[in-house]
Every structure is written in C-alpha cells, then in structure tokens.
Design an enzyme around this catalytic site. Structure first.
Site, PDB file in Angstrom:
ATOM      1  N   ASP A  50      25.638   0.504  39.147  1.00  0.00           N
ATOM      2  CA  ASP A  50      26.663  -0.393  39.676  1.00  0.00           C
ATOM      3  C   ASP A  50      27.789  -0.570  38.680  1.00  0.00           C
ATOM      4  O   ASP A  50      27.548  -0.833  37.488  1.00  0.00           O
ATOM      5  CB  ASP A  50      26.067  -1.792  39.898  1.00  0.00           C
ATOM      6  N   GLU A  82      24.060  -3.322  53.343  1.00  0.00           N
ATOM      7  CA  GLU A  82      23.210  -4.488  53.037  1.00  0.00           C
ATOM      8  C   GLU A  82      23.383  -5.587  54.081  1.00  0.00           C
ATOM      9  O   GLU A  82      24.508  -6.002  54.398  1.00  0.00           O
ATOM     10  CB  GLU A  82      23.568  -5.025  51.641  1.00  0.00           C
TER      11      GLU A  82
HETATM   12  O1  KIV Z   1      22.495  -4.656  42.310  1.00  0.00           O
HETATM   13  C1  KIV Z   1      21.664  -4.284  43.141  1.00  0.00           C
HETATM   14  O2  KIV Z   1      20.454  -4.370  42.926  1.00  0.00           O
HETATM   15  C2  KIV Z   1      22.136  -3.759  44.408  1.00  0.00           C
HETATM   16  C3  KIV Z   1      21.140  -3.629  45.514  1.00  0.00           C
HETATM   17  C4  KIV Z   1      20.946  -4.964  46.132  1.00  0.00           C
HETATM   18  C5  KIV Z   1      21.539  -2.615  46.514  1.00  0.00           C
HETATM   19  O3  KIV Z   1      23.285  -3.491  44.553  1.00  0.00           O
END
Ligand code: KIV
Length: 268
Positions: free
Chosen positions: A81, A179
């Site tokens: 991310d 999501e």
């Molecule tokens: O940060 C995370 O764990 C996510 C998941 C909820 C897909 O983006």
C-alpha cells in the site's frame, strides 16, 4: 512480471488467495501454506501500531515492512500500500514514493480510490510502476465516507464504482481490490474487467479474496480506545476451527480456491 502472472490466474479461473503480511516470519509461513499474494497493507497502522485508522502510516514505515516481507519471501508476489498523502497527485513525489516501495521489495503498489487516483495510476504505470487499484470502501477516506459503511448500494454509486473500475483498468492498473460493496456489483465488475479483482466483503465471485491476517486469526479487537469493537461481517476467524496458525492459513487458501469463502453470511 507480476502483471502477466496475475493475468494467467484471471484467464485460468484459479482464484487468488491474498493475505496481509507485515514481517519475514509470516511471509515465509504464508508462502509455505500457498498464499498467492502478500499484501503489505497500511492496515498495519491499526493492527501493529494500535492506531484508530490507517491515516498516520508513513512511506518509510511501509518500506520497512516491505523489506521484512521480501526477506522472508524472496520469490513471492508482494503488493504494498502507498499510505495516505503519499500519492494524491500525479507528481514526482508520488513516483519517488512508489519507487521507494519497489526498491524495498514490492512488485506492485496499491493506491485507493477513483477520481484523481486514476490519473495517478496512469502516471505511475507510464513510469514503469505496476499498480493495484482499490475501490468501494477505501480506508484512507474513512472520515469522508462517514465511517465503515458499505459502498455502491444506490444505482448511482454502483455506476460510479463500475465506471472507476473500467477507468483504472484503462489507466493501466493490473489488479483491483474491491472492499465492502454488494456481491452483485462486484460480480458485474469482475465480469467487465480483463484484470483480476480481489474482494474483501465483496462476495465470492471476485477473482480472489484478501483478509487482514489478524482478522483471519481472530486476534484483532480494535484500538485500545475503550469503545466496543465489532468485527465487520466479511471477517472469518480461521484459527478457532483449525488449531494452528499454519493450518488456519492453509484452510483459508483452500476455502478461497474452492469458493467456499466468502459465504453469503460474509457478503452484502
Ligand atoms: O491495508 C489493508 O490491509 C488493505 C486491505 C483491507 C485490502 O488495504
């Protein structure tokens, strides 16, 4: 190349089992149990750092955890991310931040939302960065969205999410997380896209599923704020029935591959 591996899954119909992962020991264990993609999620802000949301996680912290996951899983597909405020504009900053995550060991970065994120996706892809989109409920916008709410319930919202999904694919995204949206909408989006979709609270017809590790183990009970915490509907504790962490993860992988998980009780 991660994009072509993902395309093979989409074309063969084999479901992708993704799980969040934040360190080397779990990375190794997850690979041994057959997890296809390790997601270094900014959920680490909540499940590791004890914060109430994901908003304060830094790019340095994401790079640090990515390097640990890569150390434990040298050959795994790793998606990391980009944290809040690290990619909002298609700028040299966004590119530098994405490159830092790839240098730390990620194969692909994940960025949340439609709107400006679509131009940012194109910008990053044009500069050689593989990108995963994330639509529906997007945790970095929890306050703008008024809390943890299902998205895409009205026709107008559903149309917007489908439109953004197609635009992200057009911009060059190679994977899309969906999501907390109705299962029927996720199904429609999955059928409309040539890239794979990964659901979390988006029903069984996505091309794969993701859970937060601590939710799969049933050990996340919310921040230490004193407020009562209720797990979202899409969470399933795989540890309680399977006795060991290894077995819980292996059963999760099997349940995703055979489309036993998520059931209707985990979907909207
Ligand atoms: O940060 C995370 O764990 C996510 C998941 C909820 C897909 O983006």
């Amino acid at each position: 190349m991660i994009a072509s591996k993902l395309m093979q899954f989409k074309q063969s119909g084999e479901k992708l089992a993704m799980l969040t992962c934040y360190d080397a020991t779990f990375a190794k264990l997850m690979v041994e149990q057959g997890v296809d993609i390790l997601l270094v999620g900014d959920s680490l802000g909540m499940v590791l750092q004890g914060q109430a949301d994901t908003l304060k996680v830094s790019i340095q912290e994401m790079a640090y955890h990515t390097s640990m996951v890569r150390a434990g899983a040298p050959h795994a597909m790793i998606v990391t991310d980009m944290p809040a405020n690290s990619y909002e504009h298609q700028s040299a900053d966004a590119l530098r931040n994405a490159q830092a995550l790839l240098a730390a060991g990620a194969d692909m970065v994940k960025i949340e939302g439609g709107g400006n994120t679509i131009a940012c996706t194109k910008y990053l892809v044009d500069h050689g960065i593989p990108v995963c989109g994330h639509l529906g409920f997007t945790p970095q916008s929890v306050h703008q969205l008024g809390g943890y709410k299902i998205q895409g319930k009205t026709d107008m919202q559903a149309h917007q999410i489908l439109h953004d999904a197609l635009a992200l694919q057009e911009a060059g995204a190679s994977l899309l997380v969906l999501e907390m949206i109705p299962a029927a909408l996720a199904s429609q989006i999955t059928a409309a896209l040539s890239i794979a979709t990964i659901g979390i609270g988006a029903g069984v017809n996505c091309d794969g599923q993701v859970l937060v590790l601590h939710d799969l183990l049933g050990i996340y009970t919310g921040p230490a704020s004193g407020k009562t915490f209720k797990s979202p509907r899409f969470v399933k504790n795989f540890l309680s029935a399977h006795g060991s962490i290894q077995s819980a993860i292996s059963h999760y992988v099997q349940a995703v591959k055979t489309a036993e998980f998520p059931g209707k009780e985990h979907s909207y």
